[in-house]
Design an enzyme around this catalytic site. Structure first.
Site, PDB file in Angstrom:
ATOM      1  N   GLU A 216      48.834 -17.072   8.090  1.00 23.53           N
ATOM      2  CA  GLU A 216      48.397 -16.283   7.065  1.00 23.53           C
ATOM      3  C   GLU A 216      47.712 -17.502   6.211  1.00 23.53           C
ATOM      4  O   GLU A 216      48.430 -18.201   5.713  1.00 23.53           O
ATOM      5  CB  GLU A 216      49.159 -15.491   6.320  1.00 23.53           C
ATOM      6  CG  GLU A 216      48.463 -14.459   5.385  1.00 23.53           C
ATOM      7  CD  GLU A 216      47.217 -14.062   5.801  1.00 23.53           C
ATOM      8  OE1 GLU A 216      47.481 -13.229   6.821  1.00 23.53           O
ATOM      9  OE2 GLU A 216      46.001 -14.394   5.207  1.00 23.53           O
TER      10      GLU A 216
ATOM     11  N   ARG B 242      45.004 -26.627 -18.334  1.00 22.18           N
ATOM     12  CA  ARG B 242      43.933 -26.005 -17.339  1.00 22.18           C
ATOM     13  C   ARG B 242      42.443 -26.146 -17.667  1.00 22.18           C
ATOM     14  O   ARG B 242      41.653 -25.611 -17.192  1.00 22.18           O
ATOM     15  CB  ARG B 242      44.471 -24.593 -17.317  1.00 22.18           C
ATOM     16  CG  ARG B 242      45.849 -24.341 -16.846  1.00 22.18           C
ATOM     17  CD  ARG B 242      45.861 -24.646 -15.418  1.00 22.18           C
ATOM     18  NE  ARG B 242      47.129 -24.193 -14.659  1.00 22.18           N
ATOM     19  CZ  ARG B 242      47.438 -24.176 -13.639  1.00 22.18           C
ATOM     20  NH1 ARG B 242      46.440 -24.525 -12.465  1.00 22.18           N
ATOM     21  NH2 ARG B 242      48.453 -23.883 -13.243  1.00 22.18           N
TER      22      ARG B 242
ATOM     23  N   LYS C 147      56.264 -26.854  -0.610  1.00 20.11           N
ATOM     24  CA  LYS C 147      57.245 -26.491   0.565  1.00 20.11           C
ATOM     25  C   LYS C 147      56.572 -26.748   1.886  1.00 20.11           C
ATOM     26  O   LYS C 147      57.382 -27.522   2.672  1.00 20.11           O
ATOM     27  CB  LYS C 147      57.631 -24.936   0.495  1.00 20.11           C
ATOM     28  CG  LYS C 147      58.062 -24.229   1.846  1.00 20.11           C
ATOM     29  CD  LYS C 147      58.286 -23.031   1.535  1.00 20.11           C
ATOM     30  CE  LYS C 147      57.234 -21.880   2.124  1.00 20.11           C
ATOM     31  NZ  LYS C 147      56.870 -21.883   3.275  1.00 20.11           N
TER      32      LYS C 147
ATOM     33  N   ALA D 102      45.235 -16.353  -0.335  1.00 17.98           N
ATOM     34  CA  ALA D 102      45.866 -17.330  -1.550  1.00 17.98           C
ATOM     35  C   ALA D 102      46.099 -16.340  -2.629  1.00 17.98           C
ATOM     36  O   ALA D 102      45.298 -14.999  -2.633  1.00 17.98           O
ATOM     37  CB  ALA D 102      44.827 -18.107  -2.201  1.00 17.98           C
TER      38      ALA D 102
ATOM     39  N   CYS E 199      53.804 -22.124  -1.839  1.00 19.35           N
ATOM     40  CA  CYS E 199      53.530 -22.732  -0.702  1.00 19.35           C
ATOM     41  C   CYS E 199      53.140 -24.249  -0.532  1.00 19.35           C
ATOM     42  O   CYS E 199      53.952 -24.952   0.461  1.00 19.35           O
ATOM     43  CB  CYS E 199      52.321 -21.996  -0.074  1.00 19.35           C
ATOM     44  SG  CYS E 199      52.484 -20.445   0.355  1.00 19.35           S
TER      45      CYS E 199
ATOM     46  N   LYS F 293      48.384 -24.616  10.011  1.00 24.80           N
ATOM     47  CA  LYS F 293      48.904 -23.893   8.929  1.00 24.80           C
ATOM     48  C   LYS F 293      49.637 -25.033   7.928  1.00 24.80           C
ATOM     49  O   LYS F 293      49.002 -25.037   6.820  1.00 24.80           O
ATOM     50  CB  LYS F 293      49.856 -22.845   9.152  1.00 24.80           C
ATOM     51  CG  LYS F 293      50.378 -22.181   7.712  1.00 24.80           C
ATOM     52  CD  LYS F 293      49.232 -21.544   6.969  1.00 24.80           C
ATOM     53  CE  LYS F 293      49.786 -21.307   5.398  1.00 24.80           C
ATOM     54  NZ  LYS F 293      48.600 -20.627   4.782  1.00 24.80           N
TER      55      LYS F 293
ATOM     56  N   VAL G  41      47.532 -29.120 -14.831  1.00 20.08           N
ATOM     57  CA  VAL G  41      48.828 -29.663 -14.748  1.00 20.08           C
ATOM     58  C   VAL G  41      49.571 -30.028 -13.806  1.00 20.08           C
ATOM     59  O   VAL G  41      50.743 -30.379 -13.836  1.00 20.08           O
ATOM     60  CB  VAL G  41      49.439 -28.783 -16.186  1.00 20.08           C
ATOM     61  CG1 VAL G  41      49.448 -27.558 -15.687  1.00 20.08           C
ATOM     62  CG2 VAL G  41      50.857 -29.388 -16.661  1.00 20.08           C
TER      63      VAL G  41
END
Ligand code: NAD
Ligand code: UDX
Length: 462
Positions: free
Chosen positions: A160, A440, A278, A163, A275, A219, A269
């Protein structure tokens, strides 16, 4: 192979929205999402969904009760299905061999064992979870060793790419659907059965079919490339600050080169989410396992740079506030890992807040979607003591309450509402000098300076 009934194991950020979209686009297929987490299943069956995603309520409402069901009756749901998506978590392993890098596949394995136990006849098993390359072999071995003799399986990979925050748009109109299968007549038929589901709303030319290992690996590689762009621009943000360049101007300038492209060049930042880190660590571990230490080291740097970006931001705050934040109130705007989600997994805010609390700051945290309990749990999870959370963390109900009496205001998520803050009001509410640290780049630097704030914006040189 005609698919009348689908089951999805895992009602999380992927399983819930993805199955809701399939059910909404394929009214002729019964779709059941099964999870042992009763609280989550109850929430999917209620008016307050467990996942906040713009547009998701309407998609769920269009199909729930008709051909979309959420249940804890996992065994019955699997037994009744022609096709089963496995969309369970694959977190980074925290113990034993590969700790801190390898994927923990225990949920995938338990799903495969359960499927084997209750299956009769033929079923297609689809890996939706992000997993290390070659996991399909392990799933096939578990299914073969634990199922009754009349049960048969095809295993497909269908990663998949949605987002969070844009999940509904991504599912409705994906750049591509990727399906990997075995290059056998049975494998091809299973691939075709899954293709025909997506083809209900996605043009065929955007449905890519490959062998199993290419699909599984793609992926991890897609996420590694995306995260690498962010670490690349974040590395340049530090150079911009040192030289007087502006990282947004540099990003626009390089992004207009069609070979580079404009997306994923927003300095921040640091990247967060469940995801990127990892999956890169998973890729690093795979490279190490296949005897490729140079490749592993190359990708590990993407995560190192991201960690450095978060810690140098905290250092900047502490040094600017006259080398101490002890007992100082700091307003923190945003805790989610990005805007338009209530998800905080690996949010940079967790680590920035933890490090400020270690310096004995008082934090007043405001996020429009993240619950106070989630914020406190996240901080406890990274080692902030319950006492410190009780005395030094206040959860505010709006940005102005957070800013009242604060020495500094720190933005950590790019929520749209922060772009239209009443900055003169914030300035009046704060102690002077009123410091702003915009992690940001959501606040207008010129307005901040004109109003009298002392401001630091990621990637903007003075
Ligand atoms: P999640 O933690 O939100 O959901 C996983 C769910 O699986 C949990 O509710 C858990 O209770 C359930 N579960 C575990 N074992 C089960 C079993 N045997 N039977 C039924 N349910 C079981 O995770 P997520 O964010 O939805 O991610 C799922 C997978 O998708 C992961 O591999 C992740 O890497 C991948 N992925 C996530 C995203 C994202 O944006 N979150 C995007 C693409 C891919
Ligand atoms: C990511 C991938 O984009 C998606 O394809 C995959 O399926 C799951 O992982 P997600 O983590 O939900 O999706 O969000 P994404 O938009 O990729 O943002 C991840 C993090 O990077 C956020 O913290 C975001 O703020 C940050 N980011 C993103 C930047 O700092 N700069 C950017 O230019 C883009």
């Amino acid at each position: 192979m005609k698919i009348n009934s689908i089951c999805c194991l895992g009602a999380g950020y992927v399983g819930g929205p993805t199955m809701a979209m399939i059910a909404s686009k394929c009214p002729h297929i019964q779709v059941t999402v099964a999870d042992m987490n009763a609280q989550r299943v109850d929430a999917w069956n209620s008016d307050v969904l467990p996942v906040y995603e713009p547009g998701l309520d309407a998609v769920v409402a269009s199909a729930r009760g008709r051909n979309l069901h959420f249940t804890t009756e996992i065994r019955a749901a699997v037994a009744a299905a022609d096709l089963i998506f496995v969309s369970v978590g694959t977190p980074t392993k925290s113990y034993g061999i590969g700790a801190g890098r390898a994927a923990d596949l225990r949920y995938v394995e338990s799903a495969a064992r359960l499927i084997a136990e209750v299956s009769h006849g033929h079923k297609i098993i689809v890996e939706k979870s992000t997993i290390p390359v070659k996991t399909a072999s392990a799933i096939k071995a578990i299914l073969a060793a634990n199922s009754s003799s009349e049960a048969t399986f095809d295993v497909l990979s269908n990663p998949e790419f949605l987002a969070e925050g844009t999940a509904v748009a991504d599912l409705e109109n994906p750049d591509r659907i990727l399906i990997g299968g075995e290059l056998t007549p049975g494998g091809n038929a299973a691939v075709e059965a899954l293709v025909s589901i997506y083809a209900q709303w996605i043009p065929r030319q955007r449905i890519l079919t490959t062998n199993l290992w290419s699909s599984e690996l793609s992926k991890l590689v897609a996420n590694a490339f995306l995260a690498q762009r962010i670490s690349s621009i974040n590395s340049i943000s530090a150079l911009c600050e040192a030289t007087g360049a502006d990282v947004d101007e540099v990003a626009s300038a390089i992004g207009m080169d069609s070979r580079i492209g404009p997306k994923f060049l927003k300095a921040s930042v640091g990247f967060g989410g469940s995801c990127f880190q990892k999956d890169i660590l998973n890729l690093v571990y795979l490279c190490e396992s296949f005897g490729l230490p140079h490749v592993a080291e190359y990708w590990r740097q993407v995560v190192h740079l991201n960690d450095w970006q978060k810690s140098r931001f905290v250092e900047k705050i502490v040094r600017t506030l006259f080398n101490t934040v002890n007992n100082k109130r700091i307003a923190v705007l945003g805790f989610a890992f990005k805007k338009d989600t209530n998800d905080t997994r690996e949010s940079p805010a967790i680590y920035v807040c933890r490090d400020l609390l270690r310096e004995h700051a008082h934090l007043a945290i405001y996020d429009p979607r993240v619950s106070p309990d989630a914020i406190r749990n996240d901080l406890a999870h990274v080692g902030v003591s319950p006492e410190l959370i009780a005395t030094n963390v206040e959860i505010s109900t709006n940005p102005y309450a957070a800013a009242a009496g604060a020495h500094a205001l720190v933005t950590l998520t790019e929520w749209d509402e922060f772009r239209t803050l009443d900055l003169p009001r914030i300035y009046d509410l704060m102690l002077k000098p009123a410091f702003v640290f915009d992690g940001r780049a959501v606040l207008s630097n010129e307005s901040l300076t004109a109003l009298g704030f002392e401001s630091f914006v990621i990637g903007k040189g003075q």
